[in-house]
Design an enzyme around this catalytic site. Structure first.
Site, PDB file in Angstrom:
ATOM      1  N   ARG A 160      34.103  39.379  46.709  1.00  0.00           N
ATOM      2  CA  ARG A 160      33.392  38.190  47.203  1.00  0.00           C
ATOM      3  C   ARG A 160      33.953  37.743  48.548  1.00  0.00           C
ATOM      4  O   ARG A 160      34.082  36.549  48.825  1.00  0.00           O
ATOM      5  CB  ARG A 160      33.500  37.017  46.211  1.00  0.00           C
ATOM      6  CG  ARG A 160      32.892  37.261  44.857  1.00  0.00           C
ATOM      7  CD  ARG A 160      31.371  37.363  44.969  1.00  0.00           C
ATOM      8  NE  ARG A 160      30.752  37.332  43.657  1.00  0.00           N
ATOM      9  CZ  ARG A 160      30.609  38.384  42.859  1.00  0.00           C
ATOM     10  NH1 ARG A 160      31.030  39.565  43.258  1.00  0.00           N
ATOM     11  NH2 ARG A 160      30.031  38.253  41.683  1.00  0.00           N
ATOM     12  N   SER A 234      27.983  31.702  40.143  1.00  0.00           N
ATOM     13  CA  SER A 234      29.392  31.480  39.781  1.00  0.00           C
ATOM     14  C   SER A 234      30.012  30.479  40.754  1.00  0.00           C
ATOM     15  O   SER A 234      29.977  30.697  41.965  1.00  0.00           O
ATOM     16  CB  SER A 234      30.185  32.777  39.881  1.00  0.00           C
ATOM     17  OG  SER A 234      29.631  33.758  39.054  1.00  0.00           O
ATOM     18  N   GLU A 330      34.373  29.777  44.577  1.00  0.00           N
ATOM     19  CA  GLU A 330      33.648  30.814  45.303  1.00  0.00           C
ATOM     20  C   GLU A 330      32.634  30.178  46.249  1.00  0.00           C
ATOM     21  O   GLU A 330      32.336  30.689  47.322  1.00  0.00           O
ATOM     22  CB  GLU A 330      32.926  31.720  44.291  1.00  0.00           C
ATOM     23  CG  GLU A 330      32.256  32.901  44.934  1.00  0.00           C
ATOM     24  CD  GLU A 330      31.241  33.578  44.046  1.00  0.00           C
ATOM     25  OE1 GLU A 330      30.086  33.704  44.463  1.00  0.00           O
ATOM     26  OE2 GLU A 330      31.619  33.968  42.934  1.00  0.00           O
TER      27      GLU A 330
HETATM   28  N1  EPU Z   1      32.557  34.652  29.061  1.00  0.00           N
HETATM   29  C1  EPU Z   1      33.014  33.575  28.333  1.00  0.00           C
HETATM   30  N2  EPU Z   1      32.311  32.404  28.404  1.00  0.00           N
HETATM   31  C2  EPU Z   1      31.172  32.289  29.157  1.00  0.00           C
HETATM   32  C3  EPU Z   1      30.699  33.392  29.892  1.00  0.00           C
HETATM   33  C4  EPU Z   1      31.427  34.574  29.834  1.00  0.00           C
HETATM   34  O1  EPU Z   1      34.030  33.629  27.639  1.00  0.00           O
HETATM   35  O2  EPU Z   1      30.601  31.195  29.186  1.00  0.00           O
HETATM   36  C5  EPU Z   1      33.317  35.917  28.999  1.00  0.00           C
HETATM   37  C6  EPU Z   1      32.442  37.058  28.495  1.00  0.00           C
HETATM   38  O3  EPU Z   1      32.502  37.163  27.111  1.00  0.00           O
HETATM   39  C7  EPU Z   1      33.073  38.248  29.159  1.00  0.00           C
HETATM   40  C8  EPU Z   1      33.591  37.697  30.469  1.00  0.00           C
HETATM   41  O4  EPU Z   1      33.688  36.292  30.319  1.00  0.00           O
HETATM   42  O5  EPU Z   1      34.176  38.711  28.410  1.00  0.00           O
HETATM   43  C9  EPU Z   1      32.752  38.063  31.684  1.00  0.00           C
HETATM   44  O6  EPU Z   1      31.472  37.469  31.586  1.00  0.00           O
HETATM   45  P1  EPU Z   1      30.200  38.006  32.401  1.00  0.00           P
HETATM   46  O7  EPU Z   1      30.003  39.455  32.117  1.00  0.00           O
HETATM   47  O8  EPU Z   1      29.084  37.090  32.149  1.00  0.00           O
HETATM   48  O9  EPU Z   1      30.635  37.963  33.931  1.00  0.00           O
HETATM   49  P2  EPU Z   1      31.483  36.914  34.788  1.00  0.00           P
HETATM   50  O10 EPU Z   1      32.821  37.511  35.071  1.00  0.00           O
HETATM   51  O11 EPU Z   1      31.472  35.580  34.179  1.00  0.00           O
HETATM   52  C10 EPU Z   1      30.728  38.021  37.043  1.00  0.00           C
HETATM   53  C11 EPU Z   1      30.208  37.574  38.379  1.00  0.00           C
HETATM   54  C12 EPU Z   1      28.718  37.231  38.300  1.00  0.00           C
HETATM   55  C13 EPU Z   1      27.976  38.474  37.828  1.00  0.00           C
HETATM   56  C14 EPU Z   1      28.549  38.891  36.470  1.00  0.00           C
HETATM   57  C15 EPU Z   1      27.942  40.179  35.974  1.00  0.00           C
HETATM   58  C16 EPU Z   1      32.080  36.549  39.545  1.00  0.00           C
HETATM   59  C17 EPU Z   1      32.699  35.279  40.034  1.00  0.00           C
HETATM   60  N3  EPU Z   1      30.948  36.413  38.839  1.00  0.00           N
HETATM   61  O12 EPU Z   1      30.641  36.905  36.141  1.00  0.00           O
HETATM   62  O13 EPU Z   1      28.281  36.915  39.601  1.00  0.00           O
HETATM   63  O14 EPU Z   1      26.585  38.225  37.709  1.00  0.00           O
HETATM   64  O15 EPU Z   1      29.978  39.116  36.588  1.00  0.00           O
HETATM   65  O16 EPU Z   1      28.412  41.230  36.727  1.00  0.00           O
HETATM   66  O17 EPU Z   1      32.609  37.624  39.806  1.00  0.00           O
HETATM   67  C18 EPU Z   1      27.899  35.134  41.128  1.00  0.00           C
HETATM   68  O18 EPU Z   1      28.796  35.613  41.836  1.00  0.00           O
HETATM   69  O19 EPU Z   1      27.265  34.094  41.479  1.00  0.00           O
HETATM   70  C19 EPU Z   1      27.590  35.746  39.844  1.00  0.00           C
HETATM   71  C20 EPU Z   1      26.713  35.206  39.001  1.00  0.00           C
END
Ligand code: EPU
Length: 334
Positions: A160, A234, A330
């Site tokens: 990012r 995010s 972010e």
């Molecule tokens: N999780 C939780 N609680 C929640 C949501 C998620 O515990 O409310 C846990 C999930 O169970 C999982 C982990 O967190 O173990 C990761 O969750 P997820 O796959 O939804 O991805 P994220 O790390 O929360 C990142 C990006 C998103 C992108 C998703 C999918 C960043 C800051 N965010 O989110 O990007 O869509 O992966 O690849 O890296 C953005 O940048 O605006 C964005 C939406």
């Protein structure tokens, strides 16, 4: 180019925050850019407004990137280089590529914002980042009043992150980006949710379209649509912490998810940390934490930017207290 005074920025940010810009103009051509260069006011460059939080009226001039167009730069037997102008909607560009069967950005379907913001933020999702396909970035450099082109390497991409958030912050107006896309794509379905979705869709033969549709479906089910509920995706980055701290945390929280970075550092999901602190689904007035994704802060209607900022600070303090981890925002704040 028309310079307007006292313009509401509400339609131009996905959080739906209502603040005025002292001056505002649309840039639809290089001539507009030259004209904008002459403006004496402090300049703020606006793309899709999908990663922005306005906490106060914007002094100076907001210069809105409205450059449009997609064209083939060159091609060979394996690849097609597509040039997309900075003001094109990112998702429209993804649709254009997948309709031509070109691979590399299908996992980035439905990310809000403009194509010009893709390199700034090095947008990423579902195991893919924009830097993997960005060939070059052409930008208007205010200081020298000329167009410059940086190769992928010169953009200094990180998670990012890029040079446009550091040395070139507020100095570069992204004119266009060239993406090198594959005629015979290598599909990335490493993300568990993606392969599961493809299976549920009954997809037996992978294609860029099938992957993009699966991802669109996942995003629609998990992430709020900014047209319905104000948000900027995010709000925080996923923090990277030393392996030694991670192992200590693991003793207390055996379910803490993680992604390896290198042999010393490991990434943990901010959403998990925030949820553990009890914030998921929290609402105070018109500001809240999304009920399905704790990483996303939302505006239920008339929230002020300062309230969103305040809530983000409270969340950061509680994560720091409980896990000893410093979250980083972010979203860019004006
Ligand atoms: N999780 C939780 N609680 C929640 C949501 C998620 O515990 O409310 C846990 C999930 O169970 C999982 C982990 O967190 O173990 C990761 O969750 P997820 O796959 O939804 O991805 P994220 O790390 O929360 C990142 C990006 C998103 C992108 C998703 C999918 C960043 C800051 N965010 O989110 O990007 O869509 O992966 O690849 O890296 C953005 O940048 O605006 C964005 C939406």
């Amino acid at each position: 180019m028309q310079l307007r005074q006292d313009v509401s920025l509400k339609p131009y940010n996905t959080f739906g925050i209502d603040v005025p810009a002292e001056y505002y103009c649309d840039v639809t051509s290089i001539d507009d850019l030259r004209e904008a260069t002459e403006l004496k006011q402090q300049k703020h460059i606006l793309g899709g407004g999908s990663n922005l939080l306005f906490t106060k009226p914007v002094q100076g001039v907001v210069i809105h990137n409205r450059l449009k167009g997609i064209s083939v730069e060159k091609h060979d037997a394996q690849h097609v280089w597509l040039r997309v102008e900075g003001g094109e909607l990112w998702h429209d560009f993804v649709l254009y590529a997948i309709n031509k069967g070109l691979g590399g950005i299908e996992n980035l379907a439905l990310i809000p914002g403009t194509a010009g913001a893709a390199p700034i933020q090095n947008i990423g999702a579902y195991g893919v980042e924009a830097r993997e396909t960005i060939d070059s970035v052409t930008f208007w450099y205010w200081n020298e009043q000329q167009l410059l082109t940086y190769t992928n390497r010169e953009c200094d991409f990180g998670y990012r992150d890029s040079i446009f958030k550091h040395r070139l912050k507020d100095k570069a107006f992204i004119k266009s980006v060239v993406f090198k896309l594959a005629r015979k794509p290598v599909y990335n379905t490493s993300y568990g949710a993606v392969s599961k979705e493809l299976e549920e869709m009954g997809v037996t033969e992978l294609s860029v379209k099938a992957i993009a549709y699966a991802i669109m479906h996942i995003r629609k089910s998990k992430l709020p649509d900014p047209a319905v509920l104000g948000n900027a995706g995010s709000f925080f980055k996923n923090p990277t912490i030393p392996l030694s701290s991670f192992n200590k945390l693991l003793e207390r929280y055996p379910k803490l998810p993680s992604y390896p970075v290198n042999d010393k550092m490991i990434k943990v999901p901010a959403a998990w940390l925030i949820e553990q602190c009890g914030w998921k689904g929290y609402r105070k007035g018109d500001v809240g934490v999304h009920e399905k994704q704790a990483l996303v802060l939302v505006n239920y209607g008339t929230a002020r930017g300062a309230e969103v900022w305040g809530l983000s600070g409270e969340i950061m303090a509680s994560v720091k207290e409980r896990f000893g981890i410093e979250l980083e925002r972010e979203v860019q704040c004006w």
